[in-house]
Each structure stands twice: as structure tokens, then as C-alpha cells.
Design an enzyme around this catalytic site. Structure first.
Site, PDB file in Angstrom:
ATOM      1  N   LYS A  87       0.108   4.227  -0.325  1.00  0.00           N
ATOM      2  CA  LYS A  87      -0.583   5.383   0.265  1.00  0.00           C
ATOM      3  C   LYS A  87      -0.395   6.626  -0.601  1.00  0.00           C
ATOM      4  O   LYS A  87      -0.292   6.523  -1.824  1.00  0.00           O
ATOM      5  CB  LYS A  87      -0.109   5.599   1.713  1.00  0.00           C
ATOM      6  CG  LYS A  87      -0.199   4.319   2.553  1.00  0.00           C
ATOM      7  CD  LYS A  87      -0.023   4.564   4.014  1.00  0.00           C
ATOM      8  CE  LYS A  87      -0.025   3.242   4.748  1.00  0.00           C
ATOM      9  NZ  LYS A  87      -0.012   3.379   6.193  1.00  0.00           N
ATOM     10  N   HIS A 103      -9.600   0.612   5.022  1.00  0.00           N
ATOM     11  CA  HIS A 103      -8.315   0.840   5.695  1.00  0.00           C
ATOM     12  C   HIS A 103      -8.539   1.738   6.911  1.00  0.00           C
ATOM     13  O   HIS A 103      -9.358   2.648   6.880  1.00  0.00           O
ATOM     14  CB  HIS A 103      -7.323   1.481   4.716  1.00  0.00           C
ATOM     15  CG  HIS A 103      -5.923   1.491   5.254  1.00  0.00           C
ATOM     16  ND1 HIS A 103      -5.487   2.428   6.149  1.00  0.00           N
ATOM     17  CD2 HIS A 103      -4.880   0.652   5.038  1.00  0.00           C
ATOM     18  CE1 HIS A 103      -4.218   2.170   6.456  1.00  0.00           C
ATOM     19  NE2 HIS A 103      -3.826   1.096   5.798  1.00  0.00           N
ATOM     20  N   GLY A 140       2.794  -1.289   4.303  1.00  0.00           N
ATOM     21  CA  GLY A 140       2.796   0.134   3.988  1.00  0.00           C
ATOM     22  C   GLY A 140       4.211   0.630   3.750  1.00  0.00           C
ATOM     23  O   GLY A 140       4.763   0.510   2.652  1.00  0.00           O
ATOM     24  N   GLU A 198      -6.936   4.143   8.050  1.00  0.00           N
ATOM     25  CA  GLU A 198      -6.756   5.584   7.805  1.00  0.00           C
ATOM     26  C   GLU A 198      -8.023   6.180   7.201  1.00  0.00           C
ATOM     27  O   GLU A 198      -8.400   7.309   7.510  1.00  0.00           O
ATOM     28  CB  GLU A 198      -5.528   5.806   6.904  1.00  0.00           C
ATOM     29  CG  GLU A 198      -4.237   5.557   7.674  1.00  0.00           C
ATOM     30  CD  GLU A 198      -3.034   5.203   6.817  1.00  0.00           C
ATOM     31  OE1 GLU A 198      -3.108   5.354   5.581  1.00  0.00           O
ATOM     32  OE2 GLU A 198      -2.031   4.766   7.390  1.00  0.00           O
ATOM     33  N   SER A 232       3.484  -2.526  10.264  1.00  0.00           N
ATOM     34  CA  SER A 232       4.944  -2.488  10.433  1.00  0.00           C
ATOM     35  C   SER A 232       5.640  -3.792  10.037  1.00  0.00           C
ATOM     36  O   SER A 232       6.628  -4.197  10.658  1.00  0.00           O
ATOM     37  CB  SER A 232       5.307  -2.083  11.868  1.00  0.00           C
ATOM     38  OG  SER A 232       4.835  -0.772  12.120  1.00  0.00           O
ATOM     39  N   GLY A 272       2.407   1.762  10.777  1.00  0.00           N
ATOM     40  CA  GLY A 272       3.354   2.877  10.662  1.00  0.00           C
ATOM     41  C   GLY A 272       4.025   3.220  11.975  1.00  0.00           C
ATOM     42  O   GLY A 272       4.424   4.364  12.189  1.00  0.00           O
ATOM     43  N   ASN A 291       0.867  -1.181   0.000  1.00  0.00           N
ATOM     44  CA  ASN A 291       0.000   0.000   0.000  1.00  0.00           C
ATOM     45  C   ASN A 291       0.905   1.232   0.000  1.00  0.00           C
ATOM     46  O   ASN A 291       1.476   1.576   1.028  1.00  0.00           O
ATOM     47  CB  ASN A 291      -0.894  -0.036   1.246  1.00  0.00           C
ATOM     48  CG  ASN A 291      -1.738   1.213   1.388  1.00  0.00           C
ATOM     49  OD1 ASN A 291      -1.816   2.035   0.471  1.00  0.00           O
ATOM     50  ND2 ASN A 291      -2.377   1.361   2.541  1.00  0.00           N
ATOM     51  N   GLU A 326      -5.213  -5.631  10.616  1.00  0.00           N
ATOM     52  CA  GLU A 326      -4.255  -4.537  10.796  1.00  0.00           C
ATOM     53  C   GLU A 326      -4.559  -3.790  12.089  1.00  0.00           C
ATOM     54  O   GLU A 326      -5.368  -2.834  12.093  1.00  0.00           O
ATOM     55  CB  GLU A 326      -4.346  -3.549   9.628  1.00  0.00           C
ATOM     56  CG  GLU A 326      -3.997  -4.140   8.282  1.00  0.00           C
ATOM     57  CD  GLU A 326      -3.419  -3.063   7.364  1.00  0.00           C
ATOM     58  OE1 GLU A 326      -2.322  -3.273   6.857  1.00  0.00           O
ATOM     59  OE2 GLU A 326      -4.066  -2.020   7.179  1.00  0.00           O
TER      60      GLU A 326
HETATM   61  C1  PEP Z   1      -0.868  -0.088   6.218  1.00  0.00           C
HETATM   62  O1  PEP Z   1      -1.049   1.114   6.242  1.00  0.00           O
HETATM   63  O2  PEP Z   1      -1.697  -0.841   5.695  1.00  0.00           O
HETATM   64  C2  PEP Z   1       0.336  -0.615   6.826  1.00  0.00           C
HETATM   65  C3  PEP Z   1       0.354  -1.866   7.144  1.00  0.00           C
HETATM   66  O3  PEP Z   1       1.356   0.293   7.039  1.00  0.00           O
HETATM   67  P1  PEP Z   1       2.797  -0.046   7.669  1.00  0.00           P
HETATM   68  O4  PEP Z   1       3.309  -1.300   7.027  1.00  0.00           O
HETATM   69  O5  PEP Z   1       3.637   1.147   7.353  1.00  0.00           O
HETATM   70  O6  PEP Z   1       2.585  -0.248   9.131  1.00  0.00           O
END
Ligand code: PEP
Length: 250
Positions: A11, A94, A231, A96, A210, A170, A9, A164
Site C-alpha cells: 500500500k 482493490h 496487506g 480501497e 488480515s 486491516g 500489498n 477480500e
Molecule cells: C489488503 O489490503 O489487500 C489486505 C488484505 O490487507 P490486510 O492483510 O492488512 O487485511
């Protein structure tokens, strides 16, 4: 036997030039890998050039969001039908979008439905905030998200679910493989209750939060985790390819 899915992703990152360069890096890094479905989800404006850069490769392209509405007066939105001609997957729900754009289980279900009707494969995101986990309510929270986000959807054969936890996204604070496995198994159980055990056994359940080259193998080894939604680490083609390789080699 479920084929793992590793989806990046991107973003709201990458210029057009960055996106095509990153797509080429991913293509080179995953060349010849079998036993895993690789997906990149660039910003919408880069879906076409990224698809062109990946043409003839095994890497799929996905969108990061989709409108639940049919074509019409929805300024700034992209319909499922528009995206279906350009990509294969789409992320829905998601955290966000839930947190910053007031999306909820109801709108997520509507988006997933529209995506399925257009032939897209939704990656449905669920996951609890930190305070919910600390209050011991993670399982009931995520179960309720699943029930709400799948309302009115009778066939989930084209859906995958990404667990998630909001606190892990993040954050450099990934969930432990034990927590991720426990929640993935719980999600599979919730889907078995809603549909059937057979349906739940075919469902890909991804972990996201992460994930990086250093920790991906421990998630890949968990029996109920079938890949990752990535991400930050997906913005480095070499690191993303390492995550894809880890998922393929279990
Ligand atoms: C995400 O936003 O779906 C995600 C998993 O981000 P990150 O890997 O940066 O934690």
C-alpha cells in the site's frame, strides 16, 4: 494442480530505503521455497529499486494499480505498458480503490484488459462490505463483481482472483477459513459459469483480509484457496516469509 500465489500489498507504506530493506528481508526469508509464487507490490516509486534488490531471486514484483488508458494526457497515472517493463503482476479493483477513488467493476475490467494487453498478470480483487454479508447477499454481490470486472475479457489464464471481504481488511478480523473456502468455491463456480469448468479449475483464487503468520496455515489448507493477498503482515519480511512457507507446504 494450481500453484499458490502469495502477494504482499505494501500500500502507501515504505520509503525508498524501507522498501529495498524489506525486499531484501523477503528475499532472504523465501530463499529456496518452491511450489509457490511470491509477489511483492511496493509503491510505484519503489518498483525499480525493489526489482533490483530482488534480481536473480524467485520473488516477483507487482504494481498496486494501473491506468486503463493508453499513454497520453493522464496526469499522475501509469500506463500498463510502462509497468510491463518493470514488473509482472498488478492489483486491480482493490476495495480501497473502489471505496476511495470511485472505481467500479467497469473501470476495473478496463484496467484488467489494459494490463493483460501489456503482458501483466492482474490480481483482481472482489469482496463484499459488512452490511452486504449481514443481509445475506455476499454471494450475489461477489458474483456480480466478477461478472462486471471480467466483462469483455475472453482469456483469463493470466488472471487470479483475490476474495477480500471488505470487513476483514486491516481489521484483525479475518474471515473464518470456512467462510473463505465457501466464497472461494463460489467464485470458482461463477467463473465456471462464465467460461468453463476447466478454466475455473486452473484459476488461482486467493484469500485476503488480515492474513498473518498465525492464521495463514488454515487458509492454505482450504481446497479452493490458492494463496493470499496480504496487506499489513507483508510489511514485516519475516512474517510475510512465514505466510509464503505455509502456502508452499500444503
Ligand atoms: C489488503 O489490503 O489487500 C489486505 C488484505 O490487507 P490486510 O492483510 O492488512 O487485511
Amino acid at each position: 494442480m494450481r500453484t499458490p500465489i502469495v502477494a504482499g500489498n505494501w500500500k502507501m507504506n515504505t520509503t525508498l530505503a524501507d522498501a529495498t530493506a524489506l525486499a531484501r528481508d523477503v528475499r532472504a526469508g523465501v530463499d529456496g521455497v518452491v511450489g509457490v509464487t511470491t509477489v511483492v507490490c511496493p509503491p510505484a516509486v519503489s518498483i525499480v529499486p525493489v526489482s533490483m534488490a530482488l534480481e536473480g531471486s524467485s520473488v516477483h514484483v507487482g504494481a498496486q494499480d494501473v491506468s486503463a488508458n493508453p499513454p497520453g494526457a493522464h496526469t499522475g497515472e501509469l500506463s500498463a505498458g510502462m509497468l510491463a517493463g518493470l514488473c509482472t503482476f498488478v492489483i486491480v479493483g482493490h476495495s480501497e480503490r473502489r471505496a476511495m477513488y470511485c472505481e467500479d467493476d467497469r473501470s476495473t475490467a478496463a484496467k484488467a484488459k489494459a494490463a493483460l494487453a501489456a503482458g501483466l498478470r492482474p490480481i483482481l480483487c472482489v469482496g463484499e462490505p459488512l452490511e452486504v454479508r449481514e443481509n445475506g447477499r455476499a454471494e450475489s454481490f461477489v458474483t456480480s463483481q466478477i461478472e462486471g470486472s471480467l466483462t469483455g475479457i475472453s482469456d483469463i489464464s493470466q488472471i487470479s482472483i483475490a476474495y477480500e471481504p471488505v470487513w476483514a481488511i486491516g481489521s484483525d478480523r479475518a474471515a473464518s477459513p470456512e467462510i473463505a473456502q465457501e466464497m472461494a468455491a463460489m467464485i470458482r463456480g461463477a467463473v465456471a459459469d462464465l467460461y468453463s469448468k476447466a478454466v475455473s479449475e486452473r484459476l488461482p483464487v486467493l484469500y485476503g483480509g488480515s492474513v498473518n503468520a498465525g492464521n495463514c496455515a488454515s487458509f492454505a489448507a482450504a481446497p479452493d484457496i490458492d494463496g493470499a493477498l496480504v496487506g499489513g503482515a507483508s510489511l514485516d519480511g519475516h512474517e510475510f516469509a512465514q505466510i509464503v512457507h505455509a502456502a508452499a507446504s500444503v
